[in-house]
Structure formats: C-alpha cells, structure tokens
Design an enzyme around this catalytic site. Structure first.
Site, PDB file in Angstrom:
ATOM      1  N   CYS A 149       0.845  -1.200   0.000  1.00  0.00           N
ATOM      2  CA  CYS A 149       0.000   0.000   0.000  1.00  0.00           C
ATOM      3  C   CYS A 149       0.885   1.257   0.000  1.00  0.00           C
ATOM      4  O   CYS A 149       1.990   1.254   0.536  1.00  0.00           O
ATOM      5  CB  CYS A 149      -0.895   0.002   1.239  1.00  0.00           C
ATOM      6  SG  CYS A 149      -2.035   1.419   1.281  1.00  0.00           S
TER       7      CYS A 149
ATOM      8  N   ASP B 286       0.441   3.772   1.691  1.00  0.00           N
ATOM      9  CA  ASP B 286       0.407   4.359   3.038  1.00  0.00           C
ATOM     10  C   ASP B 286       1.821   4.673   3.541  1.00  0.00           C
ATOM     11  O   ASP B 286       2.700   3.803   3.520  1.00  0.00           O
ATOM     12  CB  ASP B 286      -0.289   3.365   3.992  1.00  0.00           C
ATOM     13  CG  ASP B 286      -0.659   4.013   5.314  1.00  0.00           C
ATOM     14  OD1 ASP B 286       0.264   4.531   5.998  1.00  0.00           O
ATOM     15  OD2 ASP B 286      -1.848   4.008   5.674  1.00  0.00           O
TER      16      ASP B 286
ATOM     17  N   ARG C  89       2.982   4.874   6.316  1.00  0.00           N
ATOM     18  CA  ARG C  89       3.421   4.149   7.519  1.00  0.00           C
ATOM     19  C   ARG C  89       3.895   2.728   7.217  1.00  0.00           C
ATOM     20  O   ARG C  89       4.278   2.005   8.134  1.00  0.00           O
ATOM     21  CB  ARG C  89       2.272   4.103   8.536  1.00  0.00           C
ATOM     22  CG  ARG C  89       1.860   5.493   9.016  1.00  0.00           C
ATOM     23  CD  ARG C  89       0.508   5.451   9.701  1.00  0.00           C
ATOM     24  NE  ARG C  89      -0.554   5.133   8.748  1.00  0.00           N
ATOM     25  CZ  ARG C  89      -1.849   5.063   9.081  1.00  0.00           C
ATOM     26  NH1 ARG C  89      -2.225   5.262  10.332  1.00  0.00           N
ATOM     27  NH2 ARG C  89      -2.754   4.786   8.159  1.00  0.00           N
TER      28      ARG C  89
ATOM     29  N   HIS D  30      -2.182  -4.003   5.019  1.00  0.00           N
ATOM     30  CA  HIS D  30      -1.996  -3.588   6.417  1.00  0.00           C
ATOM     31  C   HIS D  30      -3.340  -3.322   7.080  1.00  0.00           C
ATOM     32  O   HIS D  30      -4.306  -2.945   6.416  1.00  0.00           O
ATOM     33  CB  HIS D  30      -1.081  -2.360   6.503  1.00  0.00           C
ATOM     34  CG  HIS D  30      -1.668  -1.109   5.926  1.00  0.00           C
ATOM     35  ND1 HIS D  30      -2.204  -0.099   6.703  1.00  0.00           N
ATOM     36  CD2 HIS D  30      -1.825  -0.694   4.648  1.00  0.00           C
ATOM     37  CE1 HIS D  30      -2.641   0.881   5.923  1.00  0.00           C
ATOM     38  NE2 HIS D  30      -2.430   0.542   4.672  1.00  0.00           N
TER      39      HIS D  30
ATOM     40  N   CYS E 201      -6.185   0.111   6.967  1.00  0.00           N
ATOM     41  CA  CYS E 201      -5.936   0.673   5.625  1.00  0.00           C
ATOM     42  C   CYS E 201      -7.061   1.620   5.209  1.00  0.00           C
ATOM     43  O   CYS E 201      -8.229   1.223   5.146  1.00  0.00           O
ATOM     44  CB  CYS E 201      -5.785  -0.451   4.607  1.00  0.00           C
ATOM     45  SG  CYS E 201      -5.408   0.155   2.935  1.00  0.00           S
TER      46      CYS E 201
HETATM   47 CO    CO Z   1      -3.410   1.255   3.038  1.00  0.00          CO
END
Ligand code: CO
Length: 205
Positions: free
Chosen positions: A40, A42, A44, A96, A99
């Site tokens: 992803c 993302d 993080r 994750h 999400c």
């Molecule tokens: Co995500």
C-alpha cells in the site's frame, strides 16, 4: 521543508559512505534484489523499513490499498521486470490493518476516481459478506477485508501469464501474502503462499 529533506539526504549519504566507502559504487553497478514487494502507498508501511531490508534488497510497487488489478500496466510491468530480469525469488503482496483505502471501499461514499480503483475491494466485501458479518465492529470488518484483499492479490499475481511463464521454465519463484499491523509493527504471514506447484495443479485440471 524540502531543504530539510535534502539535508537529511546528505547526512544519510555521508553516514553510509563512512561505514562502507564503496557502498554507492557497488549498488550503482547492479541491483540484485531477492524480493518484489507489492504494498500500500500508506506512508506508515515503507517496504524496506518494515521488512528490515537495505537499499538494493527489495524491488517495490505500491498503490492505494495494494490492489492487484489484472490489467494494471504499471504493476504488470514492474512484475515482469522483477520476475524476468531481476529473477526475484519471493514476491510479497503486503496489506496492512487500518488501511484507509479498504475503509473507503466499505463506506459507500462517493470518492471520485478512487471508486473505480477500489472496486475489487467492494467486490470482495460482497463476496465475503457472511464472514465479514461475524466481526464485532467496523474496524474488525475492515481489517478482515484487508486480509481478503491480500489473499486475492496473491491469487491474481499467480494467475498472470508472467508467473505461469516463469514456472513453466522452472523458475522457483513464490508468491506470499503478508499483513502488517500499524499498532505493533509486525508482519503476519496469511499462509496463502503459492509457487511452481500451484501452476502444476492448475495445469492438471
Ligand atoms: Co493502506
């Protein structure tokens, strides 16, 4: 600030070279990663950091909600390069918990272009409505759906002609599904790995 980023980069480069003077010349000469990571976007969940891998050790493709669209030329090009040129041994589809993309797919609110992108997750939510209904709350449902999305991604990667060609020529390349916990920083194996045997089983049907 951009200037901070550039300063941090200079510091990092200096530290790396102090530790290993030929570090960058060695890396520049060739990349030979063992892993291809589909994750992803993302911020993080950076592949190298969470998997403890150094530059040069993992080839990476990331998109919103780590979706494997079977006709995504960006992903397929990266996958083909990873399998055929870099000859990676392990392909990891990593989702994750928590999400935002998965949550957005379940909220039913119009998001514009993202609605098209997230459609495979909506389809999974419909297909697994009974399983998701067993979860106690929205967070549980969304995390379970994130797991289904990874398993589906592994399956789709395994169905690409790229993997079928690789397995047919005897490459021992495997596809794995992992999920990362934002709250504990741990990767969990979803036990949905497939390898050359998967191709043989399918071929026998
Ligand atoms: Co995500």
């Amino acid at each position: 600030m951009l200037s901070d980023v550039l300063q941090r980069n200079r510091d990092w480069s200096a530290r790396r070279q102090a530790k290993e003077p030929d570090y960058f010349t060695r890396l520049a000469a060739q990349q030979a990663p063992e892993f291809f990571w589909i994750g992803c976007s993302d911020s993080r969940v950076p592949a190298n950091v969470v998997a403890g891998l150094d530059p040069g050790e993992v080839f990476v493709h990331r998109n919103v909600a780590n979706i494997v669209h079977s006709s995504d030329m960006n992903l397929l090009s990266a996958l083909e390069f990873a399998v055929e040129v870099l000859a990676v041994r392990e392909i990891i589809v990593c989702g994750h918990y928590g999400c935002g993309g998965v949550k957005a797919a379940t909220e039913g609110l119009p998001q514009g272009l993202t609605d098209h992108w997230l459609e495979p997750i909506r389809r999974l939510a419909r297909a697994y409505a009974v399983d998701l209904g067993r979860e106690p709350d929205m967070e549980g449902r969304s995390d379970r759906l994130a797991e289904f999305n990874v398993v589906e991604g592994v399956r789709r990667v395994g169905e690409t002609p790229i993997l079928h060609r690789a397995w047919a020529r005897g490459a021992n390349c495997r596809v794995h599904g992992l999920i990362y916990g934002l709250k504990d920083g741990l990767l969990r194996d979803l036990d949905c790995s497939i390898g050359p045997g998967h191709f043989n089983e399918e071929g026998a049907q």
